[in-house]
Design a protein around this motif. Structure first.
Motif, PDB file in Angstrom:
ATOM      1  N   UNK A 124      10.451  53.544  27.223  1.00  0.00           N
ATOM      2  CA  UNK A 124       9.342  54.380  26.757  1.00  0.00           C
ATOM      3  C   UNK A 124       7.998  53.742  27.092  1.00  0.00           C
ATOM      4  N   UNK A 125       7.929  52.443  26.943  1.00  0.00           N
ATOM      5  CA  UNK A 125       6.694  51.732  27.261  1.00  0.00           C
ATOM      6  C   UNK A 125       6.397  51.825  28.752  1.00  0.00           C
ATOM      7  N   UNK A 126       7.424  51.671  29.561  1.00  0.00           N
ATOM      8  CA  UNK A 126       7.262  51.750  31.008  1.00  0.00           C
ATOM      9  C   UNK A 126       6.822  53.146  31.429  1.00  0.00           C
ATOM     10  N   UNK A 127       7.373  54.159  30.789  1.00  0.00           N
ATOM     11  CA  UNK A 127       7.007  55.534  31.115  1.00  0.00           C
ATOM     12  C   UNK A 127       5.570  55.842  30.716  1.00  0.00           C
ATOM     13  N   UNK A 128       5.144  55.289  29.582  1.00  0.00           N
ATOM     14  CA  UNK A 128       3.781  55.525  29.106  1.00  0.00           C
ATOM     15  C   UNK A 128       2.760  54.919  30.066  1.00  0.00           C
ATOM     16  N   UNK A 129       3.103  53.782  30.676  1.00  0.00           N
ATOM     17  CA  UNK A 129       2.196  53.106  31.601  1.00  0.00           C
ATOM     18  C   UNK A 129       2.666  53.265  33.051  1.00  0.00           C
ATOM     19  N   UNK A 130       3.210  54.438  33.360  1.00  0.00           N
ATOM     20  CA  UNK A 130       3.782  54.628  34.687  1.00  0.00           C
ATOM     21  C   UNK A 130       2.740  54.585  35.799  1.00  0.00           C
ATOM     22  N   UNK A 131       1.474  54.831  35.479  1.00  0.00           N
ATOM     23  CA  UNK A 131       0.424  54.785  36.490  1.00  0.00           C
ATOM     24  C   UNK A 131      -0.166  53.382  36.645  1.00  0.00           C
ATOM     25  N   UNK A 132       0.383  52.403  35.903  1.00  0.00           N
ATOM     26  CA  UNK A 132      -0.108  51.034  35.966  1.00  0.00           C
ATOM     27  C   UNK A 132       0.800  50.186  36.866  1.00  0.00           C
ATOM     28  N   UNK A 133       0.255  49.090  37.359  1.00  0.00           N
ATOM     29  CA  UNK A 133       1.062  48.163  38.148  1.00  0.00           C
ATOM     30  C   UNK A 133       1.986  47.373  37.237  1.00  0.00           C
ATOM     31  N   UNK A 134       2.979  46.720  37.836  1.00  0.00           N
ATOM     32  CA  UNK A 134       3.931  45.931  37.052  1.00  0.00           C
ATOM     33  C   UNK A 134       3.229  44.808  36.301  1.00  0.00           C
TER      34      UNK A 134
END
Length: 549
Positions: free
Chosen positions: A93-103
């Motif tokens: 969920x966290x990864x999906x929320x920041x999907x437009x951010x770099x790793x």
């Protein structure tokens, strides 16, 4: 006739020597280690902190050991693959929320080693992190020595768990352990594993970092009380804090001593409250009044935390709060903790003190680098302390909050408000096919330490920590809609899930088929009393029930 020669001259020469005080020099005996030239036992000098570092590292390692032990025993049930709140789902969920951010941006928002692992088997990953933390902390605890790499590993491992632990790791002492552990990194040399690394004296900047930490912890706790519940100002809060008879109202997980403290005379409770204000609001300023006042501060804070340990089950919070207080003591103060004798740690420290006083060592490259790192640490702590100080000065003070993802400099506080009544969430199950029938028999699930069956004596577990039991206490202040994990727990109990049941002390359906329905009753339960009674039981959200289809 007087004969010539040395025979008669010797007495005259001896007489002249006695008169003039002259005598042949005697051969000097070598100095005895651990004793001064007069032969009396030597005492350590004030102002060095070699032994202080050993005590600090051992104390910090002990708290780390307990924290990783709790993680190893409970992580799978709470955040594992089939846990109440799986961390795999949280990470996705966290990864999906920041999907437009770099790793890197995602990692900086929530730094954890689990970003680099396989999420298909988080149970193994969580166990590995906990076991590695247990191994490193055991080594430091036993040997009393560490380097920056080992302490950084402990800090990184625990931060990885805290950041994916969701509500289970939302307690104030998690951030406090991370801040204390971060300072512990800079106590040590980079590579050397020695209890007394000769070329790496304990940094004064790091020591003042620990002192600044205990100053903020205690002052923050005192200010939140004065600005909070009125009972702290009229000195009546301790009338309710220990209360067991109807039931324990403030302490989340009371212990047996709380009953006796609650029945102390009224004047004792007033004295407790006044003493609390003195320790939290005035004593912290002793840190800035010289060596003796600083030592008094450390002794009072450790005594205060010991009293809190005896009077309540507050996890490893009070044990952890003792750690920065140890930075108030130098080698001369802590010398009594170490054995004397030739070759002992105390004797080696005494020799190092003499060498330091005798000649100034030439600066080494490693020492210069380490000094630059310590100065950088001081600047970083000062910069990150700005919002924390502003929060302390604010009339809208917030407690137990971190301002960065690394949990380096945080705000602290405890018991700003005292509840005068307590609601207790009780989970019940029934095997009756018709749960709404008047003759349906509902049986209680018992937790390991949370108040429940009034015939059971309160537990004594500090510094250990049952995370589910604490969250059940917080859940009682809200409704089950605000605590979705309790619905997951209820569903797992209906399915007789072994992992979920391992978090409980008693399963009424252990030797029978699982219950057909589960509920949390809203009706008060009458006093049934042990050391006073745990009741009434109700939930502000009213009754909820789950029926297994």
């Amino acid at each position: 006739m007087r004969p010539d020669g040395p025979t008669m001259a010797a007495p005259e020469e001896s007489l002249r020597r006695r008169k003039t005080g002259y005598s042949h020099p005697e051969p000097e005996s070598p100095p005895v280690p651990g004793r001064d030239p007069a032969g009396s036992p030597a005492h350590l000098h004030a102002g060095t902190f070699w032994l202080t570092r050993i005590v600090l590292l051992k104390a910090l390692a002990f708290v780390y050991f307990v924290a990783f032990l709790v993680a190893f025993h409970q992580n799978k049930q709470l955040i594992g693959d089939r846990g109440l709140l799986p961390c795999r789902v949280f990470l996705k969920n966290f990864q999906q929320y920041f999907q437009d951010k770099t790793s890197w941006e995602v990692f900086s928002y929530m730094p954890t080693i689990l970003w680099l692992t396989d999420w298909s088997d988080t149970n193994s990953t969580l166990d590995s992190l906990a076991l590695l933390g247990l191994g490193i902390s055991s080594f430091v605890l036993i040997t009393g020595c560490a380097n920056m790499l080992l302490m950084a590993a402990l800090w990184g491992l625990y931060m990885s768990l805290v950041n994916v632990g969701h509500v289970w790791y939302s307690f104030g002492w998690e951030s406090q352990l991370l801040e204390t552990g971060f300072l512990g990194i800079f106590l040590c040399p980079l590579w050397t594993l020695s209890r007394l690394p000769q070329h790496t004296p304990t940094s004064r900047i790091v020591l003042w970092g620990f002192r600044w930490l205990i100053f903020r912890i205690m002052l923050g706790a005192g200010l939140i009380k004065i600005r909070g519940d009125r009972c702290w100002r009229d000195l009546t809060c301790m009338d309710f804090h220990y209360e067991v008879s109807a039931p324990c109202r403030t302490q989340p997980v009371p212990n047996p001593v709380a009953y006796y403290l609650h029945h102390s005379p009224w004047w004792f409770h007033r004295f407790e409250t006044l003493s609390n204000h003195f320790i939290e609001l005035l004593v912290p300023f002793f840190l800035f009044l010289g060596r003796r006042a600083c030592i008094i501060h450390g002794a009072l804070q450790i005594l205060f935390q010991a009293i809190l340990i005896v009077s309540g089950n507050l996890s490893f919070l009070n044990w952890l709060t003792m750690v920065p207080s140890l930075a108030c003591f130098d080698d001369a103060t802590l010398g009594f903790l170490f054995p004397s004798g030739p070759g002992s740690l105390k004797d080696r420290v005494l020799q190092m003190q003499r060498e330091i006083r005798g000649a100034r060592p030439k600066p080494r490259f490693g020492s210069v680098v380490r000094r630059a790192a310590n100065v950088s640490l001081g600047i970083l702590l000062a910069w990150l302390s700005v919002p924390v100080v502003l929060n302390l000065l604010s009339s809208r003070q917030v407690m137990n909050t971190h301002f960065n993802s690394l949990h380096i400099v945080n705000t602290y506080g405890a018991f700003g408000s005292i509840t005068k009544e307590r609601t207790e969430v009780i989970l019940q199950g029934t095997a009756s096919p018709n749960a709404s029938a008047p003759d349906a028999v509902w049986e209680d699930y018992e937790f390991k330490c949370k108040p429940g069956d009034p015939s059971r004596r309160p537990c004594l577990i500090s510094p250990y920590h049952y995370r589910l039991d604490w969250l059940m206490w917080f859940a009682a202040f809200q409704t089950y809609e605000h605590n979705d994990w309790i619905l997951h727990l209820a569903g797992k109990l209906l399915a007789s899930d072994a992992e979920a049941l391992s978090l409980l002390a008693h399963n009424p359906f252990a030797s029978r088929p699982p219950p057909s329905s589960l509920q949390s009753p809203s009706a008060p339960t009458p006093d049934r009393g042990l050391l006073g009674a745990w009741g009434p039981w109700s939930w502000p959200g009213g009754r909820f029930a789950i029926v297994r289809s």
